[in-house]
Design an enzyme around this catalytic site. Structure first.
Site, short mmCIF file in Angstrom:
data_model
loop_
_atom_site.label_atom_id
_atom_site.label_comp_id
_atom_site.label_asym_id
_atom_site.label_seq_id
_atom_site.Cartn_x
_atom_site.Cartn_y
_atom_site.Cartn_z
N LYS A 199 -6.06 -12.88 -6.02
CA LYS A 199 -4.97 -11.88 -6.14
C LYS A 199 -3.45 -12.65 -5.30
CE LYS A 199 -3.45 -7.18 -4.89
NZ LYS A 199 -3.92 -6.02 -4.29
N GLU A 253 0.73 0.17 -4.18
CA GLU A 253 -0.45 0.84 -3.48
C GLU A 253 -0.09 1.97 -2.66
OE1 GLU A 253 -1.95 -2.75 -2.16
OE2 GLU A 253 -2.58 -3.66 -4.16
N ASP A 296 -2.57 0.42 6.18
CA ASP A 296 -3.52 -0.20 5.29
C ASP A 296 -4.29 -1.49 6.20
OD1 ASP A 296 -5.16 -1.36 3.51
OD2 ASP A 296 -3.65 -1.17 1.84
#
Ligand code: AMP
Length: 622
Positions: free
Chosen positions: A86, A185, A207
């Site tokens: 990613k 996200e 996060d």
């Protein structure tokens, strides 16, 4: 809003037809697929009951392995076992070099542009690798839902740029998945908690995963989530906590600092297990080699607090970037496995002075939000008003004369959006125009990011400034950009879909924004100077051409000399002057000095046009 549906003649509509839609969290380390079943979102497991799919693909000479089986070969077959791809989505080889990152894989030779990895089954791109992960999840979902999928919402980090988003879409296409929408996200996490149905206000999404920390500040108002700012640290996560604990254990066990790799791995495993157990109990027993001991929460906290503080500092910075106070935050959402640690919850709660939302499994919350959104987008919840829109994180624009960035769509504009602006030619007879598409907040193109270049050719030759080129920018709901240019008089047209090969570093968007604030004043001055330089160039070019053509014929020697001196002085000023006001004054004075010459040329042109014609000819035409 619901569109009215018209059924095919002879077939009655089936009001209860439930479409198969999923949300996919395509993560750096792990990926997940979720769906809404009987009104509740659930993540889907494979046939062994595992929900998390490690985002790892191993290429073999006759096939691929995806997930856990692939991960098991990360050590013994590192070149064919691709992990964390990613990070390379939408990135060029040069980007990686620019970021100073050493790629752990072998790159395909002679392929400039996009990153490609060399494996035993051929060269593969990060898009292909991601497609394998997506395909595995889609197959899992199809097996579980009993049929092919009608669509998916795939999540991407809020800071993903056009190239990275496009690469994600390409991967889905390659996997045969219909993308309903790419969703950021943090927005997905907020949706999982139903914050899209709640009060308006600022939301912070904290996060902390295994290897990265992201903090996003969103504003929810009038049904729209807007990403106000993103920040974090792409090299800070639970793994760092493990390292701190492992060092402490090594110290306690009297192990030297120069440990064999196998022992190091074992220490990290013990540290990680202890950390996770301490989320449930107050104390754990440890044993490494022939040492055994205990670790309690108090010691753990003294080890991890400095790292937690680092994340909190990043939160404060990002709130500042977003222009909001801590007290403005109405909800804090926790995402990522590390937020299971009670100490982190405690510290985050203390900083924001409110209890964070943590009831949904922090590893699944993003996929769950995506599933909820997919369920609505596919039409399973008619009447639901939920309409999520994102905004573009950085302005999009074009290069204009003088190397300046002309913004067409400003940052924070809600997408989808379409805007157009007219441009014209700089030179007489110009038949082509170079269109350079940029992204960024700064005034000079050198401080912005180049997205794409193309040329509009076939413009009929006209005097400078007469051609009208209409450049349209369209950003679709997934944040992808289409640019087209059309010369209005002749209709010639060309366009490009921006699929740039270069990406941004994770924190680069916020850095670019910060830079634009920090340099705003200086940039404005530079822009003004560049504009005057373009003006000076135009005058120099025109005056030099006019002097060559008509100077000797129309001017006395003294007048000619005077203008020549003015011209060479202007050239020098153009080169050396750094004050735009001074350059502007000089341009004006040269323009004034050449006014008489311009008038003489005009008279001359008129009398030439009239010579040989009787005045009546012209009068008769009117
Ligand atoms: P993620 O990348 O979101 O899957 O997060 C993985 C990280 O979360 C790893 O560093 C794990 O050790 C950490 N983690 C998972 N469960 C716990 C737990 N119960 N307590 C503390 N950390 C945990």
């Amino acid at each position: 809003m619901v569109l009215l549906q018209i059924s095919e003649p002879g077939r009655s509509p089936d009001p209860h037809h439930h479409r198969r839609a999923v949300g996919i969290d395509l993560g750096t380390t792990n990926s997940l697929v979720a769906t809404v079943r009987s009104g509740s979102p659930v993540t889907l497991a494979n046939d062994r009951g595992e929900h998390l799919l490690p985002s790892v693909v191993r290429y073999l000479s006759g096939g691929v392995e995806v997930g856990k089986t692939a991960l098991e070969h990360a050590v013994d077959d590192p070149l064919n076992t691709l992990i964390s791809v990613k990070r390379y989505m939408g990135r060029g080889v040069e980007d990686i070099a620019r970021l100073g990152k050493q790629l752990p894989y072998e790159l395909a030779a002679g392929k400039p542009g996009m990153v490609r990895f060399r494996t035993v089954s051929g060269d593969v791109s990060p898009v292909q690798v991601s497609a394998e992960i997506l395909r595995t999840l889609a197959e899992r979902a199809e097996a579980s839902l009993g049929g092919s999928l009608d669509g998916a919402v795939i999540t991407v980090p809020a800071y993903f740029d056009d190239a990275q988003r496009q690469a994600t879409k390409d991967a889905a296409m390659l996997a045969g998945i219909k993308v309903l929408r790419l969703l950021s996200e943090p927005t997905a996490a907020a949706v999982a908690y139903g914050l899209d149905q709640g009060d308006e206000g600022v939301i912070a999404v904290y996060d902390l995963g295994g290897g990265t920390f992201d903090i996003s500040v969103l504003r929810f108002s009038r049904g729209i989530f807007e990403v106000l700012a993103t920040g974090g640290d792409s090299a800070l996560g639970g793994d760092d906590l493990d390292r701190c604990i492992a060092e402490w254990i090594a110290d306690q066990a009297g192990l030297s600092t120069d440990l064999a790799p196998a022992l190091q791995r074992n220490l990290l495993r013990v540290a990680c297990r202890a950390k996770e157990q301490l989320s449930e109990s107050d104390e754990v027993a440890l044993s490494v080699e022939d040492w055994s001991g205990r670790l309690d929460r108090e010691i753990l906290y003294s080890l991890v607090d400095p790292l937690i503080d680092k994340t909190l500092r990043a939160c404060r910075r990002t709130l500042r970037d977003a222009g909001v106070e801590t007290a403005d935050v109405v909800n804090v959402v926790l995402v990522g496995g590390s937020t299971r640690m009670p100490r982190i919850r405690q510290q985050v709660a203390a900083m924001f002075a409110r209890e964070p939302l943590a009831s949904i499994d922090p590893d699944r919350v993003v996929a769950i939000g995506a599933a909820r959104q997919a369920d609505v987008l596919v039409g399973n919840k008619p009447g639901d008003e939920m309409l999520l829109l994102d905004v573009i994180p950085l302005s999009l624009g074009l290069e204009t004369m003088g190397g300046l960035m002309e913004k067409i769509i400003h940052r924070n504009t809600t997408i989808p959006v379409s805007k157009a602006q007219e441009f014209t030619t700089f030179r007489d007879g110009q038949t082509a125009m170079a269109i350079h598409v940029l992204q960024g907040e700064r005034e000079l193109i050198s401080n912005c990011r180049s997205l794409a270049r193309f040329e509009l050719r076939g413009i009929p030759p006209m005097t400078a400034g007469v051609a009208k080129v209409r450049v349209s920018f369209q950003v679709d709901a997934d944040g992808l950009l289409n640019v087209s240019a059309r010369e209005v008089n002749s209709g010639v047209e060309t366009g490009i879909q921006v699929k740039p090969s270069y990406g941004l570093d994770d924190g680069e968007i916020s850095r670019m924004l910060q830079d634009s604030f920090a340099h705003a004043r200086e940039d404005m001055k530079l822009r003004a100077l560049k504009e005057q330089q373009v003006e000076a160039d135009r005058l120099i070019e025109d005056l030099a051409a006019a002097l060559t053509r008509d100077g000797e014929r129309l001017l006395s020697e003294a007048e000619y000399h005077c203008l020549e001196v003015a011209l060479s002085e202007l050239r020098k000023y153009r080169q050396d002057c750094e004050d735009y006001r001074e350059l502007q004054r000089h341009i004006e004075s040269v323009a004034n000095a050449s006014e008489t010459f311009a008038a003489l040329r005009m008279d001359d042109a008129v009398s030439r046009a009239l010579s040989g014609h009787r005045l009546e000819e012209f009068e008769g035409r009117q």
